[in-house]
Design an enzyme around this catalytic site. Structure first.
Site, PDB file in Angstrom:
ATOM      1  N   HIS A 283      10.587 -33.860  11.686  1.00  0.00           N
ATOM      2  CA  HIS A 283      11.400 -32.974  12.515  1.00  0.00           C
ATOM      3  C   HIS A 283      11.167 -31.544  12.030  1.00  0.00           C
ATOM      4  O   HIS A 283      11.221 -31.282  10.827  1.00  0.00           O
ATOM      5  CB  HIS A 283      12.882 -33.328  12.402  1.00  0.00           C
ATOM      6  CG  HIS A 283      13.726 -32.670  13.452  1.00  0.00           C
ATOM      7  ND1 HIS A 283      14.001 -31.317  13.445  1.00  0.00           N
ATOM      8  CD2 HIS A 283      14.344 -33.171  14.556  1.00  0.00           C
ATOM      9  CE1 HIS A 283      14.752 -31.017  14.490  1.00  0.00           C
ATOM     10  NE2 HIS A 283      14.976 -32.112  15.172  1.00  0.00           N
ATOM     11  N   ASP A 324      15.643 -40.347  15.604  1.00  0.00           N
ATOM     12  CA  ASP A 324      15.205 -41.136  16.758  1.00  0.00           C
ATOM     13  C   ASP A 324      14.729 -42.521  16.308  1.00  0.00           C
ATOM     14  O   ASP A 324      15.057 -43.532  16.936  1.00  0.00           O
ATOM     15  CB  ASP A 324      14.077 -40.420  17.505  1.00  0.00           C
ATOM     16  CG  ASP A 324      14.498 -39.077  18.063  1.00  0.00           C
ATOM     17  OD1 ASP A 324      15.643 -38.974  18.539  1.00  0.00           O
ATOM     18  OD2 ASP A 324      13.695 -38.131  18.023  1.00  0.00           O
TER      19      ASP A 324
END
Length: 381
Positions: A283, A324
């Site tokens: 990320h 996720d």
């Protein structure tokens, strides 16, 4: 390439003096952390340093354009921020809150309210439709019937926000009958045990807000026009559908399907051979590890093939599983529906969208950036 640089490497990259580096750190333009090998020294974020380097010497218009994509902050907010590899809700560590808080309690914190207001009944939705479609339709109807935000009393907006939060969760599948909270409502609907229920509650908390992401920006733009809260929430949910935002959980679930078909190593190798990023890993705001994914994975016993995927994917890319990956893995580990991770994400983020919509409405400012024209020459004659 290392995500963190020592002091000399950072000074050399930026061509600056130590006092300038320390000023950048104090202004939170460059993240710093103790060196694990020697805590007397610090390491500095390569990504932040490179971002500053790219900005240097550029015109204001170009800097503003860069800020739209993972750049410097463009709107003031007191709701949440990411700093030092950690997520904070109004100054409080979101991961620590996830150890005990419910989504409703976090929503009250984000809304700067003592508690979620009570209401008599939920908004009606068509439970014959797929859950996400039902939520979108419900919000569209509410947006068409609701009052604008401008000029409304704060208590009125809080009442409407609570109704929208719980009604959306119900449309997405949470059984809120008998006074159940949102986490327990999802767990009841999916017939979860206590371990799965705890994981769902944790996911809802850590996903509640994430400063100015794409869906939140969309919600704030809508709210800045004075549109109803439901319209802002609808903008947020519509934006979340994108495959590089909330839809990433469905891409991760597709990767899990490849793992079941050909095994973890081959699934990773095939993705990388096609030049595709590996969904569910890394990320931009967390150079080391996404703390939201990390805390959730501590609660979930991964199936052997997903555990292998996490290890091999990290070794191959140098990136750690993110939130996720964690929410999709949670759904698979507890045999939840394939879109459960997205539905949990949407129900959670509704709290953040509404917080930002109310904050933007209180500011009374219209969000209206200027475009940098790049088309054919202008004909003034």
């Amino acid at each position: 390439m290392a995500a963190w640089l020592n002091r000399d490497e950072t000074l050399d990259l930026l061509g600056i003096k130590p006092q300038t580096l320390y000023a950048y750190v104090s202004r939170k333009l460059i993240a710093a952390r103790p060196d694990p090998k020697d805590p007397r020294y610090s390491l500095y974020s390569r990504a932040d340093a490179e971002r500053l380097l790219a900005r240097r010497g550029r015109r204001a218009a170009e800097v503003a354009e860069h800020a739209i994509s993972w750049g410097e902050g463009v709107l003031p907010t007191s709701i949440s921020t990411v700093s030092g590899g950690r997520l904070f809700y109004r100054g409080r560590d979101a991961v620590r809150l996830a150890g005990r808080a419910t989504l409703e309690e976090v929503a009250a914190l984000l809304w700067d309210a003592p508690a979620i207001p009570s209401f008599r009944k939920l908004l009606a939705f068509d439970d014959g439709r797929p859950p996400v479609e039902a939520a979108l339709s419900m919000l569209a109807g509410a947006a068409a019937r609701s009052d604008p935000t401008f000029g409304r009393a704060p208590a009125s907006l809080l009442d409407e926000a609570a109704l929208l939060l719980c009604s959306t969760a119900a449309a997405l599948g949470a059984d809120l009958s008998k006074g159940l909270g949102i986490a327990d409502g999802f767990a009841r609907h999916w017939k979860c045990d206590s371990q799965a229920t705890a994981a769902i509650r944790t996911a809802l908390v850590v996903l509640a807000d994430h400063e100015l992401n794409a869906s939140t920006f969309a919600a704030r733009v809508t709210a800045s026009t004075g549109a109803p809260l439901a319209a802002a929430a609808l903008s947020g949910l519509s934006t979340l559908l994108g495959p590089v935002h909330g839809g990433a959980t469905l891409r991760v679930r597709a990767l899990f399907g490849d793992v079941e078909r050909v095994g973890a190593q081959r699934a990773v190798q095939e993705r990388l051979a096609r030049g595709e990023p590996l969904p569910g890993f890394g990320h931009p705001l967390y150079p080391d590890i996404d703390p939201r994914g990390a805390v959730l994975l501590e609660l979930v016993r991964l199936p052997a093939d997903l555990d292998e995927l996490a290890r091999y994917g990290s070794a191959a890319t140098g990136l750690q599983p993110n939130v996720d990956f964690a929410t999709a893995a949670m759904a698979m580990a507890y045999d939840l529906p394939k879109d459960a991770a997205f539905r949990i994400f949407a129900a959670a983020r509704m709290a953040g969208w509404l917080a930002h919509a109310m904050e933007q409405a209180r500011s009374g400012r219209l969000i209206r950036p200027r475009a940098r024209y790049s088309g054919p020459p202008l004909e003034f004659t």
